[in-house]
Structures are given as structure tokens and as C-alpha cells.
Design an enzyme around this catalytic site. Structure first.
Site, PDB file in Angstrom:
ATOM      1  N   ASP A  59       0.870  -1.167   0.000  1.00 42.82           N
ATOM      2  CA  ASP A  59       0.000   0.000   0.000  1.00 42.82           C
ATOM      3  C   ASP A  59       0.912   1.223   0.000  1.00 42.82           C
ATOM      4  O   ASP A  59       1.559   1.531   1.004  1.00 42.82           O
ATOM      5  CB  ASP A  59      -0.893  -0.010   1.249  1.00 42.82           C
ATOM      6  N   TYR A 148      -5.068  17.293  -7.917  1.00 40.41           N
ATOM      7  CA  TYR A 148      -4.444  16.373  -8.880  1.00 40.41           C
ATOM      8  C   TYR A 148      -3.503  17.144  -9.795  1.00 40.41           C
ATOM      9  O   TYR A 148      -2.382  16.690 -10.073  1.00 40.41           O
ATOM     10  CB  TYR A 148      -5.515  15.646  -9.689  1.00 40.41           C
ATOM     11  N   LYS A 152       0.620  16.557 -10.085  1.00 38.12           N
ATOM     12  CA  LYS A 152       1.289  16.250 -11.343  1.00 38.12           C
ATOM     13  C   LYS A 152       2.252  17.364 -11.755  1.00 38.12           C
ATOM     14  O   LYS A 152       3.259  17.094 -12.437  1.00 38.12           O
ATOM     15  CB  LYS A 152       0.257  15.978 -12.437  1.00 38.12           C
ATOM     16  N   THR A 183      -8.250   3.945 -19.613  1.00 36.92           N
ATOM     17  CA  THR A 183      -7.857   2.951 -18.605  1.00 36.92           C
ATOM     18  C   THR A 183      -8.981   2.870 -17.574  1.00 36.92           C
ATOM     19  O   THR A 183     -10.027   3.507 -17.722  1.00 36.92           O
ATOM     20  CB  THR A 183      -6.551   3.358 -17.883  1.00 36.92           C
TER      21      THR A 183
END
Length: 265
Positions: A59, A148, A152, A183
Site C-alpha cells: 500500500d 491532482y 502532477k 484505462t
């Protein structure tokens, strides 16, 4: 051909990285939480490609598990020549009224873990005089759509800084920055993609092939597809006020889609 370690190998881009590396005759170390899924994948890769596939269930939001993976990267036995920091997740929430614990897990997974694993891999690789680190970023790192994007953006700049530091050592650092890719990522994050333009979607196979080709060439920033190369160039040149306005527009579209989904349920 050497050994590659792939995080988030059980699904999405990580799964595609595992298959392409195995068919290129690389042994692989598969890292993800789902040990059963990894074990099944390892068997498939060994049968199809005749390579050795090692399973390392972890994890990557847990510091002790991350250290176990880092220890594998430092190991002299079956040394890892390529690290693919791929594990990530999407948070379908606003920051201000969202779950802070979820934000912290995402930060650990997409910022802290690549940093720790890159440190372990780079140290071992520099000592051997060869190796490569591939971090999975995103075109989202050039815009302003939640944490997010921030994660990135950090991955991209971190990789560039790492590439500068590694110059002349025989070790390279590459960040791949794809756009929308087909995906399980969006489904797992419960992200409604109905408002995403059809033209913007990339295939995982093409993204991974482009990324690995750029790693072999020592490219620092890899942007698959001409359309995302053009979009990235435009975003870098645009005033940040325009970039923020675009982020607000995307957020408004998302909120509209979420309201429509809620109303239909």
C-alpha cells in the site's frame, strides 16, 4: 535485459507497462495493493514472455510499505534498472469541502512515494553507473483543476530537477505527461467522463510505447501524441489567468455533469 519495477502494476497504465516491458524481455517487479491480482498477472507474464515476474504487494500510502519497496530498489540481487513510478488515483471532490484524509492519501501516493522511491533507485543506479527513472505525470499538471493538477505539476518539476542532477551519471529521469487515456483510472475514481471530448482520448498501449521509447532516448519530458504536444505548448505560453479560466470552465462542466447524474439516479 534487466529488471523493471512498476508501481500500480495491477491496472491501467501500470498493467500496460508491465506487459510491454515483459514482452521486451525485461524481468519485472510488480507493485500494487492487490496481491491476488498481481500473482495472477505475474503468472500470465511469465507464461507469455518467459521472464521472471516478482510480486511485491504494498500500500503506497503507508510509509512502512513504501520503505519495503525502497529496500527492493536498493537491493544488489536482481538489481532494478528501470523504476516506473506509475501509481496514482483520481479524487472526484472539491478541496475546500472535501475529505482531507483522502487528499492526504493522494498526496502520499502521487508525491511522497515517487520522491522516496526515486531517491532509493537513483542512489543504487548511480552507484552502478546506469539506470532510468520514469515518472507518470499528466498534462493536467499544466492546468489548475484541483490538487491532482498540483500533484502532477510537482512530478514534472521534480523529474526535471532530478534529470539535471543525474546528468553525466549514466542514469536518466523522464516524466511522461499524457492526456485523457482509456484505462480504469476514471472509473475507479468515480469520475464522470461524458463531457470529455472524444478527440482527446489516447490508447494506453500508445502512451506506454511512446514513454518507453523516450526513456531509451533519454528524453526528459515525454508528451504522447501531437495534439497533446500542441496543447502543452499552448498551456505553457498562455497567461496563467487564461489557464485558471480554463480550469474553472472544466470544473463547471464537471459540476453540471455531476448534477445531471444525481438527478437521473
Amino acid at each position: 535485459m534487466g529488471t523493471a519495477l512498476v508501481t500500480g502494476a495491477s491496472a491501467g497504465l501500470g498493467l500496460e507497462f508491465a506487459w510491454q516491458l515483459a514482452t521486451a524481455r525485461h524481468d519485472v517487479v510488480l507493485v500494487a495493493r492487490d496481491e491476488q491480482r498481481l500473482t495472477r498477472l505475474a503468472g500470465q507474464l511469465e507464461a507469455a514472455a518467459g521472464i521472471h515476474a516478482e510480486v511485491l504487494a504494498a500500500d503506497l500510502t503507508d510509509t512502512s510499505d513504501v520503505e519495503r519497496v525502497a529496500a527492493r530498489l536498493r537491493a544488489d540481487e536482481r538489481p532494478v534498472g528501470l523504476l516506473v513510478n506509475n501509481a496514482g488515483l483520481g479524487l472526484n471532490q472539491r478541496f475546500v469541502d472535501g475529505d482531507l484524509a483522502a487528499e492526504e492519501r493522494a498526496l502520499d501516493l502521487m508525491v511522497r512515494t515517487p520522491m522516496v522511491l526515486s531517491h532509493a533507485a537513483a542512489g543504487a543506479m548511480v552507484a552502478r553507473g546506469r539506470g532510468a527513472i520514469l515518472n507518470v505525470g499528466s498534462v493536467a499538471g499544466l492546468i489548475a483543476t484541483g490538487t491532482y493538477s498540483a500533484h502532477k505539476a510537482w512530478v514534472r518539476v521534480f523529474t526535471e530537477a532530478l534529470a539535471v542532477e543525474l546528468k553525466g551519471t549514466g542514469v536518466t529521469a523522464t516524466v511522461v505527461c499524457p492526456g485523457f487515456t482509456r484505462t480504469e483510472f476514471h472509473e475507479r475514481g468515480r469520475i464522470d467522463t461524458r463531457h470529455y471530448p472524444e478527440l482527446g482520448w489516447l490508447d494506453a498501449e500508445d502512451v506506454v510505447a511512446a514513454a518507453l521509447a523516450d526513456v531509451r532516448r533519454g528524453v526528459v519530458i515525454s508528451t504522447p501524441s501531437l495534439r497533446y504536444k500542441a496543447a502543452s505548448a499552448l498551456l505553457r505560453l498562455a497567461p496563467r489567468s487564461a489557464v485558471r479560466a480554463y480550469g474553472g470552465y472544466r470544473r463547471a462542466l464537471k459540476d453540471e455533469a455531476d448534477e445531471g447524474r444525481t438527478g437521473a439516479s
